[in-house]
Design an enzyme around this catalytic site. Sequence first.
Site, PDB file in Angstrom:
ATOM      1  N   GLN A  21       0.824  -1.208   0.000  1.00 44.07           N
ATOM      2  CA  GLN A  21       0.000   0.000   0.000  1.00 44.07           C
ATOM      3  C   GLN A  21       0.864   1.266   0.000  1.00 44.07           C
ATOM      4  O   GLN A  21       0.566   2.226  -0.699  1.00 44.07           O
ATOM      5  CB  GLN A  21      -0.918  -0.006   1.233  1.00 44.07           C
TER       6      GLN A  21
ATOM      7  N   GLU B 155       2.873 -25.536   5.559  1.00 44.47           N
ATOM      8  CA  GLU B 155       2.784 -26.598   6.567  1.00 44.47           C
ATOM      9  C   GLU B 155       1.349 -26.838   7.006  1.00 44.47           C
ATOM     10  O   GLU B 155       1.111 -27.308   8.108  1.00 44.47           O
ATOM     11  CB  GLU B 155       3.648 -26.219   7.782  1.00 44.47           C
TER      12      GLU B 155
ATOM     13  N   ASP C  93      -4.715 -27.792  14.996  1.00 44.83           N
ATOM     14  CA  ASP C  93      -3.625 -28.515  15.636  1.00 44.83           C
ATOM     15  C   ASP C  93      -3.287 -27.898  17.001  1.00 44.83           C
ATOM     16  O   ASP C  93      -3.078 -28.612  17.979  1.00 44.83           O
ATOM     17  CB  ASP C  93      -2.392 -28.514  14.733  1.00 44.83           C
TER      18      ASP C  93
ATOM     19  N   ARG D 219      -4.539 -30.518  19.572  1.00 45.40           N
ATOM     20  CA  ARG D 219      -3.453 -31.409  19.986  1.00 45.40           C
ATOM     21  C   ARG D 219      -2.527 -30.754  21.000  1.00 45.40           C
ATOM     22  O   ARG D 219      -2.277 -31.301  22.054  1.00 45.40           O
ATOM     23  CB  ARG D 219      -2.630 -31.851  18.767  1.00 45.40           C
ATOM     24  N   LYS D 220      -2.033 -29.595  20.658  1.00 47.04           N
ATOM     25  CA  LYS D 220      -1.026 -28.985  21.524  1.00 47.04           C
ATOM     26  C   LYS D 220      -1.605 -28.446  22.823  1.00 47.04           C
ATOM     27  O   LYS D 220      -0.911 -28.388  23.818  1.00 47.04           O
ATOM     28  CB  LYS D 220      -0.278 -27.905  20.762  1.00 47.04           C
TER      29      LYS D 220
ATOM     30  N   THR E 166      -2.689 -24.949   6.170  1.00 48.70           N
ATOM     31  CA  THR E 166      -3.258 -23.606   6.233  1.00 48.70           C
ATOM     32  C   THR E 166      -3.346 -23.132   7.676  1.00 48.70           C
ATOM     33  O   THR E 166      -3.239 -23.927   8.614  1.00 48.70           O
ATOM     34  CB  THR E 166      -4.667 -23.591   5.628  1.00 48.70           C
TER      35      THR E 166
ATOM     36  N   GLY F   6       2.066   1.902  -3.338  1.00 50.85           N
ATOM     37  CA  GLY F   6       1.005   2.155  -4.313  1.00 50.85           C
ATOM     38  C   GLY F   6       1.140   1.207  -5.495  1.00 50.85           C
ATOM     39  O   GLY F   6       1.445   0.028  -5.327  1.00 50.85           O
ATOM     40  N   GLY F   7       0.958   1.712  -6.697  1.00 55.74           N
ATOM     41  CA  GLY F   7       1.070   0.895  -7.908  1.00 55.74           C
ATOM     42  C   GLY F   7       2.435   0.264  -8.056  1.00 55.74           C
ATOM     43  O   GLY F   7       2.576  -0.822  -8.616  1.00 55.74           O
TER      44      GLY F   7
END
Length: 183
Positions: free
Chosen positions: A9, A36, A45, A49-50, A38, A12-13
């Site tokens: 941003q 690894e 996880d 799990r953790k 999403t 810019g362009g």
Amino acid sequence: LETTSLGVQVFGGHGFIREWGMEQLMRDVRIAMLYEGTNGIQALDLIGRKLTRDGGQMMEATYNAFNALVSDIQDAEAKGLAQGILDDWRASSADCLGMDATTAAAAACDYLAYSAYSLIGVLWYSMADKAQTSGNAVLAASKMKTRDFYVERILVRHDAHKAAYKAGPESTLAISGNEFDYL
């Protein structure tokens, strides 16, 4: 991703052309959210799990590691604020231990964001405090200003994520399969 998007941003362009390298950073940071698993898979996880599988042992280990950082903070006010963030994270995480699988799945992404914002906040308090003893006045001032920016502008987001993950799975599961058909 957010920081890189802000960088694009600023340019810019020109943020989309190769000359400045921002377009490469945008691609690199976006793929990091997929490699690894999403962010959603990583969130599942973390909470499934953790956090919950070992009955909170990983949570306690994380708390103890961060608590050691807080214990080293010299500024009493900063130490109290960092401890408050960390204790809130611990209590909120402990509340997740009793979640059933459906509730945990609905909470996972917001719990991940809440944890990240909270623990990074503790890190900023620690880093800013350590910089005060560095002997480098410019570094010390910079870390304090960055910490203050984080606390005032970014850390406050953890409240919204906490409210969202504590809301339960009802609204997530409210739409039935046939309600997705808009024909």
